[in-house]
Design an enzyme around this catalytic site. Structure first.
Site, short mmCIF file in Angstrom:
data_model
loop_
_atom_site.label_atom_id
_atom_site.label_comp_id
_atom_site.label_asym_id
_atom_site.label_seq_id
_atom_site.Cartn_x
_atom_site.Cartn_y
_atom_site.Cartn_z
N GLY A 72 5.87 -3.14 -20.33
CA GLY A 72 6.08 -3.91 -19.12
C GLY A 72 5.85 -3.07 -17.88
CE LYS B 170 16.33 5.29 -12.15
NZ LYS B 170 15.68 4.80 -13.37
CG ASN C 123 19.18 2.41 -12.23
OD1 ASN C 123 18.29 1.88 -11.57
ND2 ASN C 123 18.92 3.12 -13.31
CG ASN D 99 19.20 -2.31 -10.91
OD1 ASN D 99 18.28 -3.11 -10.94
ND2 ASN D 99 19.03 -1.03 -11.19
#
Length: 311
Positions: free
Chosen positions: A12, A192, A196, A200
């Site tokens: 993807g 990370k 995130n 997110n």
């Protein structure tokens, strides 16, 4: 020159982008596809990027793992909501010298893969990249692209820089990808999450892009608070994330092209959200050390509600 052969599991926005770059650099790359298989096998892959658009008219596209020859490196780039498929997908792809590069978001995911293939085969990859799949075989890279690579050991022991890390980095660098080598996978995973978790989570809860979040003073303050809470989670496992790293993430996101996060795209398309890997696992790991992360827990609870209503 690309030395390793690669199988991309999950071609993807992330796997398709990096796999395409490796193939364009001369690498032998196999792509395991699902819904895009027919289109990609007939038309190849199209990559739009500020670094230059390109098309791969012919790719090694597969629908079944049993048809793919074993590769040196198996890149796991599925959404973590599909990790229940890995016990069937990974074993046929492995040869004696193969290793698995876990190119997913979240915490605790290498442990899942290690149970399937053995800890000695597992490495983690943290991608700082803005990339979306906008159609079958069509990926739009918007910004950034750096990969941080680290070895996995049980209980996330620090292992240092290994020879296969350097070899892997050389392959990606030959494809024009910046690579950082980390001696400690756990600190890299928490770093990370500094990005995130707030972006997110808030992008879904508030129906906003990164640009909209950063343009609002109150939201920027909240994002910074959540980032500091992620750093507190890392500290509970003796991993220090300095204030300068948080400031760097805020600056990077301010400069970033307007971006709809991967979780927001999943939510808008009615797909399951990667809540467990990105939110629940860090909360559990911090709780084991006796540390409560209330703002992250609130985001987790809100996302669980929205996800249940959406699917």
């Amino acid at each position: 020159m690309v030395n390793f052969s690669y199988t991309i599991v999950g071609a993807g926005a992330i796997g398709g982008f990096y796999g395409s770059r490796l193939q364009r650099a001369g690498g032998k790359v196999h792509f395991l596809l699902h819904s895009d298989y027919q289109h990609v096998s007939q038309n190849g892959l199209l990559i739009e990027s500020p670094e230059g658009n390109f098309t791969l008219p012919e790719v090694n596209a597969y629908r079944n793992v049993g048809d793919i020859p074993p590769s040196d490196v198996v890149v796991v780039a599925l959404k973590t909501t599909n990790n229940h498929l890995l016990p069937k997908l990974l074993p046929p792809l492995i040869k004696d010298t193969s290793f698995v590069l876990v190119m997913q978001n979240g915490l605790g995911i290498e442990e899942e893969v290690a149970k399937i293939v053995g800890a000695q085969r597992v490495m983690g990859a943290m991608c700082f990249v803005c990339s979306n799949k906008i159609g079958p075989g069509h990926i739009r890279h918007l910004d950034y692209g750096t990969i941080t690579i680290a070895e996995y050991l049980p209980n996330y022991q620090s292992v240092g820089i290994t020879q296969r890390m350097r070899q892997l980095a050389a392959d990606f660098e030959s494809a024009g990808i910046e690579v950082l080598l980390s001696e400690d996978l756990l600190i890299s995973r928490w770093q990370k999450l500094v990005w995130n978790i707030p972006y997110n989570g808030l992008s879904v809860v508030l129906d906003a892009t990164t640009e909209q979040l950063m343009a609002d003073r109150e939201m920027r303050s909240l994002i910074e608070q959540i980032m500091q809470e992620v750093a507190l989670g890392a500290q509970s496992w003796n991993r220090l994330i300095p204030e300068s790293f948080i400031e760097k993430m805020l600056v990077y996101t301010t400069k970033m092209k307007p971006y709809r996060t991967s979780m927001k795209i999943d939510y808008d398309l009615g797909r399951p959200l990667e809540i467990e890997a990105i939110f629940s696992n860090p909360l559990k790991i911090a709780a084991k050390a006796g540390v409560n992360l209330p703002q992250i827990r609130m985001l987790y609870q809100q996302l669980k509600f929205l996800d249940a209503q959406n699917c």
